[in-house]
Write a protein that holds these residues in place. Structure first.
Motif, mmCIF file in Angstrom:
data_model
loop_
_atom_site.group_PDB
_atom_site.id
_atom_site.type_symbol
_atom_site.label_atom_id
_atom_site.label_comp_id
_atom_site.label_asym_id
_atom_site.label_seq_id
_atom_site.Cartn_x
_atom_site.Cartn_y
_atom_site.Cartn_z
ATOM 1 N N ILE A 1 58.570 27.131 -16.047
ATOM 2 C CA ILE A 1 58.349 26.184 -17.149
ATOM 3 C C ILE A 1 58.399 24.757 -16.615
ATOM 4 N N ASN A 2 59.384 24.450 -15.768
ATOM 5 C CA ASN A 2 59.485 23.111 -15.181
ATOM 6 C C ASN A 2 58.276 22.803 -14.306
ATOM 7 N N LEU A 3 57.842 23.780 -13.527
ATOM 8 C CA LEU A 3 56.684 23.592 -12.664
ATOM 9 C C LEU A 3 55.433 23.339 -13.501
ATOM 10 N N LEU A 4 55.280 24.062 -14.588
ATOM 11 C CA LEU A 4 54.136 23.886 -15.472
ATOM 12 C C LEU A 4 54.165 22.495 -16.104
ATOM 13 N N TYR A 5 55.332 22.065 -16.563
ATOM 14 C CA TYR A 5 55.463 20.725 -17.153
ATOM 15 C C TYR A 5 55.083 19.655 -16.129
ATOM 16 N N GLU A 6 55.605 19.787 -14.914
ATOM 17 C CA GLU A 6 55.312 18.795 -13.881
ATOM 18 C C GLU A 6 53.833 18.786 -13.513
ATOM 19 N N SER A 7 53.217 19.958 -13.481
ATOM 20 C CA SER A 7 51.781 20.019 -13.177
ATOM 21 C C SER A 7 50.957 19.367 -14.279
ATOM 22 N N LEU A 8 51.302 19.650 -15.528
ATOM 23 C CA LEU A 8 50.591 19.016 -16.637
ATOM 24 C C LEU A 8 50.819 17.504 -16.642
ATOM 25 N N GLN A 9 52.023 17.107 -16.297
ATOM 26 C CA GLN A 9 52.352 15.681 -16.210
ATOM 27 C C GLN A 9 51.517 15.018 -15.105
ATOM 28 N N ASP A 10 51.443 15.651 -13.939
ATOM 29 C CA ASP A 10 50.636 15.119 -12.830
ATOM 30 C C ASP A 10 49.167 15.041 -13.215
ATOM 31 N N GLN A 11 48.673 16.090 -13.867
ATOM 32 C CA GLN A 11 47.270 16.116 -14.278
ATOM 33 C C GLN A 11 46.979 14.984 -15.258
ATOM 34 N N LYS A 12 47.857 14.795 -16.218
ATOM 35 C CA LYS A 12 47.667 13.719 -17.200
ATOM 36 C C LYS A 12 47.704 12.367 -16.504
ATOM 37 N N ASN A 13 48.616 12.173 -15.565
ATOM 38 C CA ASN A 13 48.692 10.909 -14.826
ATOM 39 C C ASN A 13 47.423 10.669 -14.001
ATOM 40 N N LYS A 14 46.889 11.733 -13.405
ATOM 41 C CA LYS A 14 45.630 11.597 -12.653
ATOM 42 C C LYS A 14 44.488 11.197 -13.576
ATOM 43 N N ASP A 15 44.449 11.807 -14.752
ATOM 44 C CA ASP A 15 43.394 11.475 -15.711
ATOM 45 C C ASP A 15 43.496 10.024 -16.158
ATOM 46 N N LEU A 16 44.724 9.572 -16.440
ATOM 47 C CA LEU A 16 44.918 8.182 -16.845
ATOM 48 C C LEU A 16 44.536 7.226 -15.720
ATOM 49 N N GLN A 17 44.875 7.606 -14.494
ATOM 50 C CA GLN A 17 44.525 6.766 -13.342
ATOM 51 C C GLN A 17 43.008 6.716 -13.168
ATOM 52 N N ALA A 18 42.339 7.836 -13.396
ATOM 53 C CA ALA A 18 40.876 7.858 -13.286
ATOM 54 C C ALA A 18 40.241 6.958 -14.340
ATOM 55 N N ILE A 19 40.779 6.979 -15.550
ATOM 56 C CA ILE A 19 40.262 6.109 -16.607
ATOM 57 C C ILE A 19 40.499 4.648 -16.247
ATOM 58 N N LYS A 20 41.703 4.346 -15.775
ATOM 59 C CA LYS A 20 42.039 2.971 -15.400
ATOM 60 C C LYS A 20 41.141 2.484 -14.266
ATOM 61 N N THR A 21 40.931 3.326 -13.271
ATOM 62 C CA THR A 21 40.068 2.972 -12.142
ATOM 63 C C THR A 21 38.645 2.730 -12.612
ATOM 64 N N SER A 22 38.174 3.598 -13.498
ATOM 65 C CA SER A 22 36.821 3.451 -14.034
ATOM 66 C C SER A 22 36.682 2.144 -14.803
ATOM 67 N N LEU A 23 37.687 1.810 -15.585
ATOM 68 C CA LEU A 23 37.646 0.554 -16.340
ATOM 69 C C LEU A 23 37.754 -0.655 -15.415
ATOM 70 N N ASP A 24 38.552 -0.527 -14.359
ATOM 71 C CA ASP A 24 38.691 -1.643 -13.408
ATOM 72 C C ASP A 24 37.414 -1.869 -12.614
ATOM 73 N N LYS A 25 36.696 -0.790 -12.284
ATOM 74 C CA LYS A 25 35.458 -0.902 -11.509
ATOM 75 C C LYS A 25 34.358 -1.574 -12.320
ATOM 76 N N ASN A 26 34.262 -1.229 -13.578
ATOM 77 C CA ASN A 26 33.157 -1.709 -14.406
ATOM 78 C C ASN A 26 33.677 -2.380 -15.681
ATOM 79 N N PRO A 27 34.412 -3.484 -15.575
ATOM 80 C CA PRO A 27 34.971 -4.093 -16.784
ATOM 81 C C PRO A 27 33.901 -4.685 -17.696
ATOM 82 N N GLY A 28 32.772 -5.104 -17.145
ATOM 83 C CA GLY A 28 31.716 -5.717 -17.953
ATOM 84 C C GLY A 28 30.928 -4.724 -18.770
ATOM 85 N N THR A 29 30.980 -3.474 -18.405
ATOM 86 C CA THR A 29 30.165 -2.484 -19.114
ATOM 87 C C THR A 29 30.667 -2.228 -20.521
#
Length: 165
Positions: free
Chosen positions: A40-68
């Protein structure tokens, strides 16, 4: 405008903000009764990591193309990037789920092996008892020899007692 979108998409979006570890653990125990707490702890941590990666991908995408964000086609770009992120999330989530299922399967295999060993041991004990009872019932035990041995032992004890007096 890009700061507003970042704030909207990224604030209070972490996995911890969505569900606490304690609440997740409680729900997992309630819905998956046989699940090991470490899984259960491993699953929580994996979901937490996945969510953090997704948020980082969104942030990176917004930082790359702020004018769009300010252009009329920004909705299409965000929709396309959202589809790409969803595909990535789906694939990553499935890979994580498969990995977790494999570890759960290994845990179950170990438990099954342990239970099988216990069952084999108990079955051997039962078979031994049945053999002894069968010998008792059908007379395979030589009682005369046993009785003779008991009589001799009692005589030996009697002799020792007499010698002590």
């Amino acid at each position: 405008m890009s700061d507003i979108v970042k704030e909207f998409l990224l604030s209070k979006s972490s996995f911890e903000d969505i569900i606490s570890r304690n609440k997740f653990t409680g729900l997992a125990k309630k819905n998956c009764r046989g699940l090991n707490p470490s899984v259960i702890n491993l699953l929580y941590e994996s979901l937490q990591d996945q969510k953090n990666k997704d948020l980082q991908a969104i942030k990176t995408s917004l930082d790359k193309n702020p004018g769009t964000i300010d252009t009329p086609s920004s909705v299409d770009i965000l929709r396309d990037s959202d589809m790409d992120i969803n595909k990535t999330i789906s694939i990553s989530a499935l890979e994580n789920v498969v990995d977790h299922l494999r570890s759960v399967e290994e845990g179950f295999d170990q438990e099954i092996d342990q239970l099988q060993k216990q069952c084999d041991y108990q079955l051997a004990e039962i078979e031994n008892i049945v053999d002894q009872l069968s010998d008792l019932k059908y007379g395979n035990i030589d009682f005369l020899d046993s009785i003779d041995e008991v009589v001799e032992s009692l005589k030996s004890v009697e002799t020792k007692i007499m010698d002590c007096q």
